[in-house]
Design a protein around this motif. Structure first.
Motif, PDB file in Angstrom:
ATOM      1  N   ILE A 128       2.523  48.306   8.517  1.00 39.38           N
ATOM      2  CA  ILE A 128       1.654  49.213   9.258  1.00 39.38           C
ATOM      3  C   ILE A 128       1.899  50.654   8.812  1.00 39.38           C
ATOM      4  N   GLY A 129       0.840  51.320   8.417  1.00 42.71           N
ATOM      5  CA  GLY A 129       0.930  52.711   7.985  1.00 42.71           C
ATOM      6  C   GLY A 129       1.381  52.888   6.547  1.00 42.71           C
ATOM      7  N   ALA A 147     -12.958  44.854  10.373  1.00 47.62           N
ATOM      8  CA  ALA A 147     -12.029  45.232   9.308  1.00 47.62           C
ATOM      9  C   ALA A 147     -11.250  46.492   9.665  1.00 47.62           C
ATOM     10  N   SER A 148     -11.923  47.442  10.305  1.00 44.88           N
ATOM     11  CA  SER A 148     -11.267  48.712  10.634  1.00 44.88           C
ATOM     12  C   SER A 148     -10.361  48.599  11.852  1.00 44.88           C
ATOM     13  N   TRP A 149     -10.610  47.600  12.713  1.00 41.82           N
ATOM     14  CA  TRP A 149      -9.850  47.483  13.955  1.00 41.82           C
ATOM     15  C   TRP A 149      -8.771  46.397  13.945  1.00 41.82           C
ATOM     16  N   PHE A 150      -8.728  45.573  12.924  1.00 47.23           N
ATOM     17  CA  PHE A 150      -7.840  44.409  12.948  1.00 47.23           C
ATOM     18  C   PHE A 150      -6.377  44.788  13.168  1.00 47.23           C
ATOM     19  N   TYR A 151      -5.902  45.862  12.541  1.00 48.18           N
ATOM     20  CA  TYR A 151      -4.480  46.226  12.622  1.00 48.18           C
ATOM     21  C   TYR A 151      -4.194  47.305  13.666  1.00 48.18           C
ATOM     22  N   ARG A 152      -5.199  47.828  14.308  1.00 47.29           N
ATOM     23  CA  ARG A 152      -4.960  48.898  15.286  1.00 47.29           C
ATOM     24  C   ARG A 152      -4.123  48.468  16.483  1.00 47.29           C
ATOM     25  N   PRO A 153      -4.301  47.257  17.024  1.00 47.18           N
ATOM     26  CA  PRO A 153      -3.484  46.854  18.177  1.00 47.18           C
ATOM     27  C   PRO A 153      -1.989  46.762  17.881  1.00 47.18           C
ATOM     28  N   GLY A 162      -3.564  54.250   9.904  1.00 47.67           N
ATOM     29  CA  GLY A 162      -4.371  54.278   8.684  1.00 47.67           C
ATOM     30  C   GLY A 162      -4.491  52.956   7.969  1.00 47.67           C
ATOM     31  N   THR A 163      -3.684  51.970   8.335  1.00 45.97           N
ATOM     32  CA  THR A 163      -3.776  50.661   7.691  1.00 45.97           C
ATOM     33  C   THR A 163      -5.048  49.954   8.155  1.00 45.97           C
ATOM     34  N   ARG A 164      -5.822  49.474   7.201  1.00 45.58           N
ATOM     35  CA  ARG A 164      -7.051  48.781   7.538  1.00 45.58           C
ATOM     36  C   ARG A 164      -7.430  47.817   6.415  1.00 45.58           C
ATOM     37  N   ILE A 165      -8.501  47.096   6.644  1.00 44.44           N
ATOM     38  CA  ILE A 165      -9.019  46.140   5.660  1.00 44.44           C
ATOM     39  C   ILE A 165     -10.253  46.743   4.988  1.00 44.44           C
TER      40      ILE A 165
END
Length: 212
Positions: A128-129, A147-153, A162-165
């Motif tokens: 993450i990050g 894709a933009s929200w998958f890693y936010r939780p 900033g990590t995203r797909i």
């Protein structure tokens, strides 16, 4: 009573079979009804066996009759339920093995695998990050929002640091400064409903640049 309960179970099965989108609660209604019907059958069979036993041994003492009846009921009920649930257990285990084939479990299966291939593989603190994920071709039709929200939780600020797909159709879409170990490239495995990591060597990047 038999006709009523059997008709109810049959109608529940028929209504849930009319669509491909069967929810588990529809199946459990038939399951609960079958257990109720089984309980009714047990009481009837137990009553019949008890009368046959009393007539065979000519037992007329009411107190002894009462305890014999209770003992028979307990033993017979335990035997029937143990047999029934032992049989159902094997069926349920077989069904659970095929859960990934149910239509509404497919997305969950893929997303679990995506998490295993990224966060679980590299560790949350190392991922993450610090890394980004690129999915080639996007045959599964993942949306940009997903894709933009998958890693936010996975971050308490719900931003994923900033990590995203990123969904791409070609390796050339990856920016030059992102072509390093912090970029994870995945391709979809349609047969296994999962993702596989695609390793790109330095020589392959150079070949791609030369082909432009």
């Amino acid at each position: 009573i038999d006709i009523i309960i059997i008709s109810f179970i049959a109608m529940c099965i028929a209504s849930s079979s009319a669509t491909i989108r069967v929810e588990m609660r529809w199946v459990y209604i038939s399951y609960v009804a079958s257990i109720v019907y089984l309980s009714f059958i047990i009481s009837e069979i137990n009553f019949l066996f008890h009368n046959i036993f009393l007539n065979k041994y000519n037992i007329k003492n009411e107190k002894k009759n009462y305890y014999i009846k209770k003992a028979q009921s307990i033993v017979f009920t335990i035997f029937i339920f143990a047999s029934f649930f032992g049989y159902k257990y094997n069926i349920d285990i077989e069904y659970r093995k095929n859960y990934p084939n149910i239509y509404f479990f497919e997305d969950q299966t893929r997303m679990n695998n995506l998490a295993n291939m990224t966060i679980n593989k590299y560790g949350k603190d190392n991922f993450i990050g610090k890394k980004n994920v690129y999915i080639l071709y996007n045959i599964y039709d993942m949306s940009e929002f997903y894709a933009s929200w998958f890693y936010r939780p996975f971050k308490y600020k719900w931003n994923g640091d900033g990590t995203r797909i990123y969904l791409i159709n070609s390796l050339n879409e990856i920016e030059v400064d992102k072509r390093n170990d912090n970029s994870i490239i995945l391709v979809e495995d349609l047969l296994n409903k999962s993702y596989n990591e695609f390793e790109v060597t330095k020589e392959m990047w150079e070949m791609l640049d030369d082909s432009k």
